[in-house]
Design an enzyme around this catalytic site. Structure first.
Site, PDB file in Angstrom:
ATOM      1  N   HIS A 149       8.760   7.839  -1.561  1.00 40.16           N
ATOM      2  CA  HIS A 149       7.638   7.616  -2.485  1.00 40.16           C
ATOM      3  C   HIS A 149       6.583   8.710  -2.381  1.00 40.16           C
ATOM      4  O   HIS A 149       5.717   8.811  -3.247  1.00 40.16           O
ATOM      5  CB  HIS A 149       6.992   6.252  -2.191  1.00 40.16           C
ATOM      6  CG  HIS A 149       7.892   5.100  -2.538  1.00 40.16           C
ATOM      7  ND1 HIS A 149       7.669   4.294  -3.615  1.00 40.16           N
ATOM      8  CD2 HIS A 149       9.035   4.650  -1.971  1.00 40.16           C
ATOM      9  CE1 HIS A 149       8.628   3.364  -3.686  1.00 40.16           C
ATOM     10  NE2 HIS A 149       9.472   3.567  -2.694  1.00 40.16           N
ATOM     11  N   ASP A 154      -0.321  13.994  -3.980  1.00 42.54           N
ATOM     12  CA  ASP A 154       0.051  12.585  -4.165  1.00 42.54           C
ATOM     13  C   ASP A 154       1.469  12.535  -4.719  1.00 42.54           C
ATOM     14  O   ASP A 154       1.786  13.255  -5.670  1.00 42.54           O
ATOM     15  CB  ASP A 154      -0.926  11.934  -5.168  1.00 42.54           C
ATOM     16  CG  ASP A 154      -1.051  10.425  -4.962  1.00 42.54           C
ATOM     17  OD1 ASP A 154      -0.108   9.821  -4.425  1.00 42.54           O
ATOM     18  OD2 ASP A 154      -2.098   9.864  -5.343  1.00 42.54           O
TER      19      ASP A 154
HETATM   20  C1  G6P Z   1       1.805   4.687   0.243  1.00 44.81           C
HETATM   21  C2  G6P Z   1       3.173   4.709   0.898  1.00 44.81           C
HETATM   22  C3  G6P Z   1       3.717   3.299   1.115  1.00 44.81           C
HETATM   23  C4  G6P Z   1       2.681   2.466   1.847  1.00 44.81           C
HETATM   24  C5  G6P Z   1       1.360   2.465   1.075  1.00 44.81           C
HETATM   25  C6  G6P Z   1       0.253   1.658   1.782  1.00 44.81           C
HETATM   26  O1  G6P Z   1       1.899   4.294  -1.070  1.00 44.81           O
HETATM   27  O2  G6P Z   1       4.075   5.483   0.121  1.00 44.81           O
HETATM   28  O3  G6P Z   1       4.906   3.348   1.869  1.00 44.81           O
HETATM   29  O4  G6P Z   1       3.145   1.145   2.025  1.00 44.81           O
HETATM   30  O5  G6P Z   1       0.921   3.803   0.943  1.00 44.81           O
HETATM   31  O6  G6P Z   1       0.072   2.103   3.084  1.00 44.81           O
HETATM   32  P1  G6P Z   1       0.279   1.144   4.340  1.00 44.81           P
HETATM   33  O7  G6P Z   1       0.202   2.060   5.517  1.00 44.81           O
HETATM   34  O8  G6P Z   1      -0.845   0.173   4.276  1.00 44.81           O
HETATM   35  O9  G6P Z   1       1.616   0.477   4.210  1.00 44.81           O
END
Ligand code: G6P
Length: 487
Positions: free
Chosen positions: A172, A385
Site C-alpha cells: 500500500h 504517499d
Molecule cells: C498506512 C499503512 C497501513 C496502516 C495505516 C495506519 O495506510 O499503509 O498498513 O494500517 O497506515 O497505520 P497503523 O500503524 O495505525 O496501522
C-alpha cells in the site's frame, strides 16, 4: 453487537485468506460496558467483504489488544483470526522495524530510518506467526492475499510450506528507488520474501519497476518485462509478476453519503459555526511526517502574513488523526505542528474569527463527508504517499462539481487525478501560488475538473481494484501450474 462468539469449527479451512497487520474491526464498548468489535469503515474491507461472503473467506490480523489471546470469531460474514502481539512485539516489530525502519525508508527517508538487529529478529518472528496462522486455515489450492510492508516475509514463508497456494501481495506504500533500498541490511531477505508471491501489486508503475530493479541487483532473480524468475539454485521456483494496481475507494458509497440531507445540513452547520468564512480550506491526514503538514502550515501562515488571505475570509480546518504515538519521530512532529498552529492562530486570529481549526482527533465517515462538503479546497501536500485515499474521497463527495483539490505530485493519486491543482510541497512559494489559484478558481473550471476526476473514480473503484488483482492472480497461478506440469 456484543462479545464475539468463538467460531464453532476451529478446524475449518478457507478458500480465500486475507492477511494484514490489522483486522478490519475497531474495538468498541457496548452500552452495557462489555467489549465488542465493529467493522471498520475502510475501503479495503468494503471491497473484500462481498468476496469473503461469496467464498469461504477469512481475515488474519492483529486485533489491536496488547498481550491478549482471542479465539477466532465471525463478524458481518467475515471469519476473523486474531494474531496476538505482546508489548515487546509492538515495540520491536510494529513501532521498531515496521514504523521506524521500513516506513521512513520506503517514504524517501524523510526522517532517517534506524537499523537494529533486534527489531529485524522480531519482524521475522512475527511474520512467521502470521504465516503460521494462515497455514493453519488455508484450504488446498486456496488464494492468500497478503497486505503491506509489515508482512513482507509472509509470501515466501507460506510458499515454502505450501506450494499449492495462490499467493498475492499488495504494497500500500511506495517502494523506494534501489539507491535508497540498498541501505537496508536485510534487503535480500525482504526481496526474497516478497518474491514468494505469484503477483506483487504496487500503487504506481515506478514502485513496480523499483522492485524489479532491486530484485535484479540484490538477488539471484532475472527479469523480463514484469516477470521475475529465480535462478535454478533458489529454494523457491515460482515466477513472480510485479505490476501497478492502484487502489481506490468505494465511490458510490461516498457519493451516496454526500447526497444524504443530514450530512448536507451538517456541512452547512460546520461553516456556520466557523462564522461563514468565504473560503473553507481542509486538510485531513494521519499525523505523520510523510503528509507534509508542516509545509502546508508554513505556506498558509505566510499567505496570512502577506495579506493574500485574510482572517474572517478564510479558515483552514486541519484534521490530524492520532497515529503511532509511541514512536519518537511522531511525538516530535506533533510538537512541531502544535507549535506552528499556536503561532498561526496567535498571530492571525481575531476575537471573532479563527484562521485555523486544528483537530487532533479521528472522525466517523459521515462526519468526514460533511467536512469534505463544507470545504471549498482540500490540501493534500504529502512529501511522499503511496496513494492518498482522502484525495479520492474528497472528489467523490463532490458530485455537485464544486470544490478544488490541491494535490501533491508525490502521491500515487496524482497519477490518476490529473485535473487536480498539482503542487510540489517542497516549493513553498509555488504552493502559495497554487493555494491562491484554488481559492480563486471560477466555478466552471472547478466543475470541469471535478467531473473529469469523478468520471475516473466512477469506473476505477476499490471493488474493481480487488476484482482485477484477483483475476490476474488466478490467471498467473493457472499458467504457472500448467508450466510446472509440462516441466
Ligand atoms: C498506512 C499503512 C497501513 C496502516 C495505516 C495506519 O495506510 O499503509 O498498513 O494500517 O497506515 O497505520 P497503523 O500503524 O495505525 O496501522
Amino acid at each position: 453487537m456484543g462479545t464475539p462468539a468463538p467460531s464453532q469449527d476451529t478446524e475449518q479451512s478457507y478458500d480465500f485468506v486475507v492477511v494484514a497487520n490489522r483486522l478490519p474491526v475497531d474495538r468498541i464498548t457496548n452500552p452495557d460496558g462489555s467489549q465488542g468489535f465493529r467493522r471498520s469503515p475502510g475501503g479495503l474491507v468494503t471491497a473484500l467483504a462481498p468476496i469473503m461472503a461469496a467464498s469461504e473467506g477469512a481475515w488474519v490480523g492483529w486485533h489491536g489488544g496488547i498481550d491478549e489471546e482471542l479465539e477466532s470469531f465471525d463478524k458481518d460474514d467475515i471469519h476473523l483470526v486474531p494474531v496476538p502481539l505482546n508489548e515487546t512485539d509492538l515495540e520491536l516489530y510494529y513501532e521498531g522495524f515496521s514504523n521506524s525502519t521500513l516506513w521512513p525508508l520506503y517514504h524517501d527517508v524523510i526522517v532517517p530510518p534506524e537499523y537494529h538487529r533486534t527489531w529485524w529478529d522480531r519482524y521475522k518472528k512475527i511474520n512467521q506467526r502470521f504465516a503460521d496462522a494462515v497455514l493453519k486455515i488455508a484450504a488446498p489450492n486456496a488464494t492468500v492475499w497478503v497486505h503491506d510492508y509489515q508482512l513482507q516475509l509472509v509470501p515466501q514463508m507460506i510458499r515454502l510450506a505450501r506450494p499449492d497456494l495462490k499467493i498475492g501481495f499488495f504494497l500500500h506504500i511506495p517502494f523506494p528507488a534501489a539507491s535508497l533500498f540498498s541501505q537496508l541490511p536485510w534487503r535480500t531477505q525482504i526481496l526474497q520474501g516478497l518474491a514468494g508471491a505469484d503477483l506483487v501489486g504496487f500503487q504506481r508503475e515506478t514502485d513496480a519497476s523499483n522492485f524489479l530493479r532491486c530484485l535484479r541487483r540484490f538477488t539471484d532473480y532475472s527479469t523480463k518485462g514484469d516477470v521475475a524468475t529465480p535462478s535454478a539454485e533458489n529454494q523457491m521456483q515460482n515466477l513472480c509478476r510485479a505490476k501497478a494496481h492502484p487502489i481506490s475507494i468505494d465511490t458510490e458509497q461516498i457519493a451516496k453519503l454526500s447526497r444524504d440531507p443530514q450530512i448536507i445540513a451538517r456541512a452547512a452547520q460546520i461553516r456556520n459555526e466557523l462564522g461563514n468564512p468565504k473560503t473553507v480550506i481542509l486538510g485531513v491526514d494521519r499525523l505523520d511526517y510523510t503528509k507534509g503538514i508542516r509545509h502546508r502550515l508554513k505556506a498558509y501562515g505566510e499567505l496570512l502574513a502577506d495579506g493574500q488571505l485574510r482572517a474572517g475570509d478564510v479558515c483552514l480546518i486541519q484534521v490530524a488523526s492520532p497515529s503511532r504515538e509511541n514512536v519518537d519521530t511522531y511525538m516530535e512532529l506533533r510538537d512541531q505542528v502544535e507549535l506552528m498552529v499556536g503561532q498561526i492562530t496567535g498571530q492571525h486570529d481575531t476575537l471573532s474569527h479563527t484562521t485555523l481549526r486544528y483537530l487532533h482527533q479521528s472522525y466517523p465517515l459521515r462526519e468526514m463527508i460533511a467536512l469534505y462538503l463544507a470545504a471549498d479546497v482540500l490540501l493534500v501536500t504529502a512529501l511522499r504517499d503511496g496513494m492518498n485515499l482522502v484525495a479520492k474521497e474528497y472528489v467523490a463527495a463532490h458530485q455537485d462539481g464544486r470544490g478544488v483539490l490541491v494535490l501533491s505530485e508525490y502521491t500515487g493519486a496524482a497519477d490518476q487525478l490529473t485535473q487536480a491543482v498539482l503542487v510540489n510541497p517542497h516549493d513553498i512559494d509555488g504552493m502559495k501560488d497554487k493555494i491562491i489559484q484554488a481559492v480563486n478558481m471560477a466555478e466552471p473550471d472547478q466543475e470541469k475538473r471535478m467531473r473529469r476526476m469523478n468520471r475516473h473514480l466512477k469506473i476505477n473503484t476499490v471493488a474493481r481494484w480487488s476484482d482485477v488483482f484477483l483475476a490476474e492472480l488466478a490467471e498467473i497461478s493457472a499458467a504457472s501450474s500448467a508450466e510446472a506440469t509440462i516441466r
